[in-house]
Every structure is written in structure tokens, then in C-alpha cells.
Design a protein around this motif. Structure first.
Motif, PDB file in Angstrom:
ATOM      1  N   ARG A 367       0.822  -1.225   0.000  1.00 14.22           N
ATOM      2  CA  ARG A 367       0.000   0.000   0.000  1.00 14.22           C
ATOM      3  C   ARG A 367       0.852   1.270   0.000  1.00 14.22           C
ATOM      4  NH1 ARG A 367      -3.234  -1.421   4.590  1.00 14.22           N
ATOM      5  NH2 ARG A 367      -2.806   0.667   5.350  1.00 14.22           N
ATOM      6  N   GLY A 368       2.079   1.182  -0.549  1.00 12.24           N
ATOM      7  CA  GLY A 368       2.942   2.357  -0.615  1.00 12.24           C
ATOM      8  C   GLY A 368       3.660   2.679   0.683  1.00 12.24           C
ATOM      9  N   VAL A 369       3.587   1.785   1.694  1.00  5.99           N
ATOM     10  CA  VAL A 369       4.290   1.973   2.965  1.00  5.99           C
ATOM     11  C   VAL A 369       5.642   1.269   2.868  1.00  5.99           C
ATOM     12  CG1 VAL A 369       4.249   1.584   5.453  1.00  5.99           C
ATOM     13  CG2 VAL A 369       2.124   2.066   4.228  1.00  5.99           C
ATOM     14  N   PHE A 370       6.722   1.996   3.124  1.00  4.90           N
ATOM     15  CA  PHE A 370       8.074   1.439   3.063  1.00  4.90           C
ATOM     16  C   PHE A 370       8.375   0.763   4.405  1.00  4.90           C
ATOM     17  CE2 PHE A 370       7.921   4.930   0.097  1.00  4.90           C
ATOM     18  CZ  PHE A 370       8.604   4.457  -1.021  1.00  4.90           C
ATOM     19  N   PRO A 394      12.515  11.952   2.959  1.00  7.48           N
ATOM     20  CA  PRO A 394      12.305  13.206   3.688  1.00  7.48           C
ATOM     21  C   PRO A 394      10.840  13.550   3.917  1.00  7.48           C
ATOM     22  CG  PRO A 394      13.022  13.624   1.424  1.00  7.48           C
ATOM     23  CD  PRO A 394      13.149  12.164   1.643  1.00  7.48           C
ATOM     24  N   SER A 395       9.941  13.016   3.104  1.00  9.22           N
ATOM     25  CA  SER A 395       8.511  13.266   3.302  1.00  9.22           C
ATOM     26  C   SER A 395       7.846  11.993   3.801  1.00  9.22           C
ATOM     27  CB  SER A 395       7.866  13.726   1.991  1.00  9.22           C
ATOM     28  OG  SER A 395       8.036  12.747   0.980  1.00  9.22           O
ATOM     29  N   GLY A 396       6.657  12.129   4.304  1.00  8.17           N
ATOM     30  CA  GLY A 396       5.963  10.983   4.873  1.00  8.17           C
ATOM     31  C   GLY A 396       6.320  10.812   6.339  1.00  8.17           C
ATOM     32  N   ARG A 397       5.443  10.165   7.075  1.00  9.36           N
ATOM     33  CA  ARG A 397       5.689   9.939   8.501  1.00  9.36           C
ATOM     34  C   ARG A 397       6.583   8.710   8.691  1.00  9.36           C
ATOM     35  NH1 ARG A 397      -0.005   8.963  10.809  1.00  9.36           N
ATOM     36  NH2 ARG A 397      -0.099   7.850   8.807  1.00  9.36           N
ATOM     37  N   ALA A 424      14.457  11.367  14.900  1.00  7.92           N
ATOM     38  CA  ALA A 424      14.077  11.452  13.486  1.00  7.92           C
ATOM     39  C   ALA A 424      12.712  10.839  13.211  1.00  7.92           C
ATOM     40  CB  ALA A 424      15.133  10.768  12.619  1.00  7.92           C
ATOM     41  N   ALA A 425      12.130  10.146  14.193  1.00  6.47           N
ATOM     42  CA  ALA A 425      10.843   9.474  13.989  1.00  6.47           C
ATOM     43  C   ALA A 425       9.683  10.406  14.305  1.00  6.47           C
ATOM     44  CB  ALA A 425      10.765   8.224  14.854  1.00  6.47           C
ATOM     45  N   ASP A 426       8.553  10.146  13.666  1.00  2.00           N
ATOM     46  CA  ASP A 426       7.324  10.893  13.971  1.00  2.00           C
ATOM     47  C   ASP A 426       6.461  10.152  14.983  1.00  2.00           C
ATOM     48  OD1 ASP A 426       7.558  13.096  11.905  1.00  2.00           O
ATOM     49  OD2 ASP A 426       7.637  11.335  10.602  1.00  2.00           O
ATOM     50  N   ARG A 427       6.608   8.844  15.036  1.00  2.00           N
ATOM     51  CA  ARG A 427       5.778   8.016  15.912  1.00  2.00           C
ATOM     52  C   ARG A 427       6.654   6.889  16.421  1.00  2.00           C
ATOM     53  NH1 ARG A 427       2.135   6.030  18.841  1.00  2.00           N
ATOM     54  NH2 ARG A 427      -0.007   5.597  18.223  1.00  2.00           N
ATOM     55  N   VAL A 428       6.627   6.615  17.720  1.00  2.80           N
ATOM     56  CA  VAL A 428       7.461   5.578  18.316  1.00  2.80           C
ATOM     57  C   VAL A 428       6.567   4.528  18.962  1.00  2.80           C
ATOM     58  CG1 VAL A 428       9.278   5.043  19.979  1.00  2.80           C
ATOM     59  CG2 VAL A 428       9.310   7.234  18.747  1.00  2.80           C
ATOM     60  N   SER A 479       0.236   5.513   2.511  1.00  6.87           N
ATOM     61  CA  SER A 479       1.163   5.593   1.390  1.00  6.87           C
ATOM     62  C   SER A 479       2.188   6.704   1.596  1.00  6.87           C
ATOM     63  CB  SER A 479       0.398   5.834   0.091  1.00  6.87           C
ATOM     64  OG  SER A 479       1.279   5.901  -0.999  1.00  6.87           O
ATOM     65  N   GLY A 480       3.459   6.366   1.379  1.00  8.91           N
ATOM     66  CA  GLY A 480       4.552   7.315   1.543  1.00  8.91           C
ATOM     67  C   GLY A 480       5.170   7.285   2.923  1.00  8.91           C
TER      68      GLY A 480
END
Length: 504
Positions: A367-370, A394-397, A424-428, A479-480
């Protein structure tokens, strides 16, 4: 059963003779690779363990290792020529005890590797708290591309090779300016220099026994607290490793690491080639090898290399991050200065280096999630890995999913360091401790860590189990976005579960 008799130092063996080698606790990553190496060198190899789970069990069968389930003295009949005891074995292991008490030739992984594989080569030993697996794989690949016919033993699976080991060839190297004391370097053998102990009967670091002729020290931070309860003891292990490099050898050392600088200055009797990145505090050392990183892009991490102050061209590592530039410049220094590889060949070969599994390893993009898998568990490695992935995306959470599993990670000694490692993370998302045998007053407090991260503005969640993590990430990631799975263990099989859940 009485006292465990002294076994070491194990006897040296005639590497040219075909032997029957039996490995006790063969299904571990290191012991399994050693079994495969011995088989590739022409020995008859058997091994025992309690389980032969994938991926090591099927790999051992593929390599032709004769496998025996459980630990039983009967596995030693007929007597093998050599018994290698893994360091996971305790002093009361019945099979190991039978080998020792029965007077068989017994050794450990480090001495077995040295005696059967390293003595007729020029070992390149990569040591350090961080980066040694990737750097060893990089050295092996560069030497392979330079047609040096290297042997290697790596604590991970390098993507450029089918296996994590290779038997050394017999090719001599041409005489170059890199030769020391008039000695011609023999076939290289790149080996990951693990500072963990050898066996229950000899509590010395493995890398003391690897006969380094060329060596790298990438970094020194307190780790393996189950073996080294104090930082001074950990430092002493590296000090004695450095002191073992002969005068005609070469040591490639990280000038930016204050502990490396101090240990090397006090103990090295060989030539030292310092390496650093542009802008580093090099603690009074003048780096012969200097790298200047450029901005990372979708193709990897470019950087310029200066050797002795002379621009040597633009290189590129396929993996982003300053820590990967450090790994690369150390490997370049070791193979070019230590083994005479031309810089132009090293530059071309590095672009084809594919990395190591479980190091920024992209598992898939459902689903576009790396979704990445990484071995990072020390707070420094966690921070560097997340920064590298952020530079690539650089973009995406970014979701950092961390399982504290190692003896060091499960302890409170890095409680504060972990609170700063996820910048560097947005969510842990924090998994429960992977070990249950840590005393309560010494454990990492996962709930406290989640609260500290949340109070600093970083959304954090202390999960109850792998299923909780999978549900949360599958529900929130889009996605992203990037998901970094960080653990030095199997992480409860989360990798496949998460890919499947995201795919749905």
C-alpha cells in the motif's frame, strides 16, 4: 560433576589435513556459518543443537552438514578429530562435558577459525561497537571485485554473496607500496571481530584470537554488559585487541571517536591510518582518509574521498547516512592501503555493494508503505539508522518500532539515551522487553520511556505484544510513510505479519 578442567589454549591443527569437525550448538548464526566454512574447505562436518529452525536449519542441510538433534554424548561416536563448543553452551552441557572429560580435542569458535582458516591468510579483522557487520561485508566485496580471492566470515548475510562465508583462495598479492616490513600479503580473509567471549572454558574476547594483519576499529561504546559489567573492562578488551596487531600490520581507526583515539594511541605498535568525516572533531589526530558527504538522493549516499589530502574522487554508497559513509571510508582505507587495491577499482565496486540483510533492509512496500528491517538496538545505532532513513525519505511519517532485546538494550543504563534516540521518527512504538531475566531494579522501563517521549512531543506507545503493534501500524500507516522495525532478534515474527496486514 566437579570443576570444569582447563582446555585452553586449544592445540593448533594442521589445516591441510582433512578432518571430521563436530560443532556443538551449530544452529547459531556464527557457528552455523563456521560449519559451512569448514565444509567449503573440504572437511567432514557434523553438528548438534536443540532445534534447527529456519533460516539456519535448512541452510545447514543445504551445505551438507550432518545434523543431530539434542545434546548427547552419543553424538561423539565415532570420535571426531575436533570438537568446537559454541559460546551458548554452559559448563554442564552433557555433550561438551563428554568431549572434554573424554580427552577429545576441544576448541571454541575463535580458535577453530584461527587454526583451520586464518593462519595461512592475511586476516582483515573489523572490530567496533557499531558497523562491523556492514564494514566486513564491504571489505569482502571490494576484495572480491579486486580479484584478490578473499575468504570471509560475516555475522550477517551480505546481499552480494550467496552465503555469509567463503573459503580463502590461494592467490598471492602483487608487491605494492602497501607491503610492510618486506612481507608479501597473502590471500585476504575478512572476518567480523566480535568482542563477545569465546566459550565457558575460556572467557576471552573472540577477536583477540583472529591474528589481525590489517584491522579496523569503527567505534567504542559500552555494550554487552552481561560480559563487561564496567566500561573499563570493555575498553580493556579493545586495548588488548589493538596491542595484538603486529608491527608490520595496519590499523584503520576512527579519529572522531574519543575512546578509539585514546585506546589506539596508547596500545598500537603498528602503522595507524586515521579516518574521519569532514567537520569531525578528530581529537588531535590527522586523518589520512577523509570523507566529505554530499546530500543523499534516491540512488544512495555520495561522498568525496581525500587520501593524504589529495582528492581521490566521488564515491557513492547505496545506503544513506553518515554512519554508512564512515563504514565505507574505513573499508576503502583497509583494502586500498592494506592490500593495494587501486582507488578507481574501489570506487566502481562500491557502487555495486548491495548491503547486508537486516541493515536498512527494505522488506516491501505494501500500500505504498516502506517497511524496513534493521538490527539497530544500541541507542546510537537506533539514532543513526532513523536519521539515515529520514534522509532517504524526507517526506511521509516515520514509525519507529523498537524491541529492546539484547542484554544491554533491556537494561536501564541507556534509559536517558533512548529518550533522545528517536528524534528522526514521527511516531514511536515500543515492544515489551525481549528478556525476562533482568533484575527489576536494572530493567529498562518501557512505560517510562514512552511517557518521556510523549512529554517531549513525540507520540509514543508501549505495546502489549506483536499483535498490538501490527494492528496499530496497519491502521495508522499510509502511502509514503516509513516503518522501521528495530531489533537484534526475530521480533516475534512481526515482519511477515506486518507486511500481510498492510497488504490487506
Amino acid at each position: 560433576m566437579g570443576e570444569v578442567p582447563e582446555v585452553g589454549p586449544p592445540p593448533r591443527f594442521d589445516y591441510k589435513s582433512r578432518m571430521h569437525v563436530h560443532l556443538i550448538a551449530v544452529a547459531g548464526t556464527g557457528m552455523g556459518a563456521l560449519a559451512g566454512l569448514f565444509k567449503a574447505m573440504g572437511h567432514e562436518v557434523s553438528g548438534s543443537d536443540v532445534h534447527f529452525d529456519p533460516p539456519m536449519g535448512p541452510a545447514l542441510e543445504r551445505w551438507g552438514i550432518r545434523l543431530m538433534e539434542g545434546f548427547d554424548p552419543a553424538h561423539l561416536e565415532p570420535h571426531p578429530d575436533l570438537v568446537v563448543v559454541g559460546n551458548v553452551c554452559r559448563a554442564d552441557n552433557p555433550e561438551a562435558r563428554a568431549a572434554i572429560d573424554g580427552g577429545l580435542r576441544v576448541t571454541d569458535m575463535a580458535h577453530g577459525l584461527a587454526d583451520l582458516a586464518l593462519r595461512e591468510t592475511s586476516p582483515l579483522v573489523v572490530a567496533g561497537t557499531h558497523g562491523k557487520t556492514t564494514t566486513t561485508a564491504m571489505c569482502a566485496w571490494l576484495l572480491h571485485e579486486a580479484r584478490r580471492d578473499p575468504g570471509f566470515l560475516i555475522g550477517g548475510l551480505p546481499k552480494n554473496f550467496e552465503e555469509s562465508f567463503r573459503a580463502p583462495g590461494k592467490r598471492k598479492l602483487p608487491v605494492t607500496d602497501a607491503d610492510r616490513a618486506g612481507a608479501l600479503r597473502r590471500t585476504p580473509f575478512a572476518v567480523e571481530g566480535d568482542e563477545y567471549d569465546t566459550a565457558f572454558f575460556e572467557k576471552t574476547p573472540k577477536f583477540w584470537h583472529y591474528l589481525p594483519e590489517v584491522a579496523i576499529v569503527t567505534s567504542i561504546e559500552h555494550d554487552h554488559v552481561d560480559i563487561y559489567p564496567s566500561f573499563e573492562k570493555y575498553l580493556d578488551a579493545f586495548a588488548q585487541f589493538v596491542a595484538r596487531i603486529p608491527e608490520h600490520g595496519l590499523l584503520v581507526a576512527a579519529a572522531a571517536d574519543p575512546h578509539v583515539a585514546r585506546i589506539v594511541e596508547a596500545n598500537a605498535k603498528c602503522e595507524v591510518a586515521w579516518f574521519a568525516l569532514q567537520g569531525d572533531d578528530t581529537h588531535g589526530k590527522s586523518p589520512h582518509w577523509l570523507a566529505a558527504p554530499a546530500p543523499a538522493d534516491e540512488t544512495g549516499q555520495p561522498f568525496d574521498v581525500f587520501a593524504g589530502g589529495v582528492m581521490s574522487g566521488r564515491f557513492s554508497s547505496p545506503s544513506p547516512g553518515q554512519h554508512n559513509v564512515r563504514n565505507a571510508v574505513a573499508a576503502i582505507a583497509a583494502v586500498c592501503q592494506g592490500f593495494g587495491m587501486p582507488m578507481r577499482e574501489a570506487r566502481a565496486a562500491l557502487t555495486r555493494f548491495q548491503g547486508v540483510r537486516r541493515r536498512q533492509d527494505l522488506l516491501g512496500t505494501p500500500r505504498g508503505v516502506f517497511v524496513y528491517d534493521d538490527f539497530a538496538h544500541h541507542p546510537t545505532a537506533v539514532a543513526e539508522t532513523l536519521r539515515a532513513l529520514r534522509s532517504k525519505h524526507p517526506s511521509g511519517r516515520m514509525f519507529a518500532v523498537f524491541e529492546p532485546r539484547s542484554a544491554t538494550a533491556c537494561r536501564a543504563m541507556h534509559q536517558q539515551a533512548y529518550a533522545h534516540a528517536f528524534g528522526a521518527a514521527d511516531r514511536v512504538i515500543l515492544a515489551p522487553l525481549g528478556r525476562s531475566n533482568i533484575p527489576a531494579d536494572q530493567r529498562l522501563d518501557v512505560d517510562k520511556l514512552a511517557a518521556e517521549l510523549a512529554s517531549s512531543g513525540k507520540p509514543a506507545h508501549a505495546a502489549t505484544d506483536v499483535g498490538d503493534i501490527v494492528s496499530l501500524v496497519a491502521r495508522e500507516a499510509g502511502s509514503g510513510d516509513v516503518v522501521a522495525l528495530l531489533s537484534n532478534g526475530a521480533f516475534g515474527g512481526i515482519h511477515g505479519q506486518l507486511l500481510e496486514a498492510l497488504g490487506r
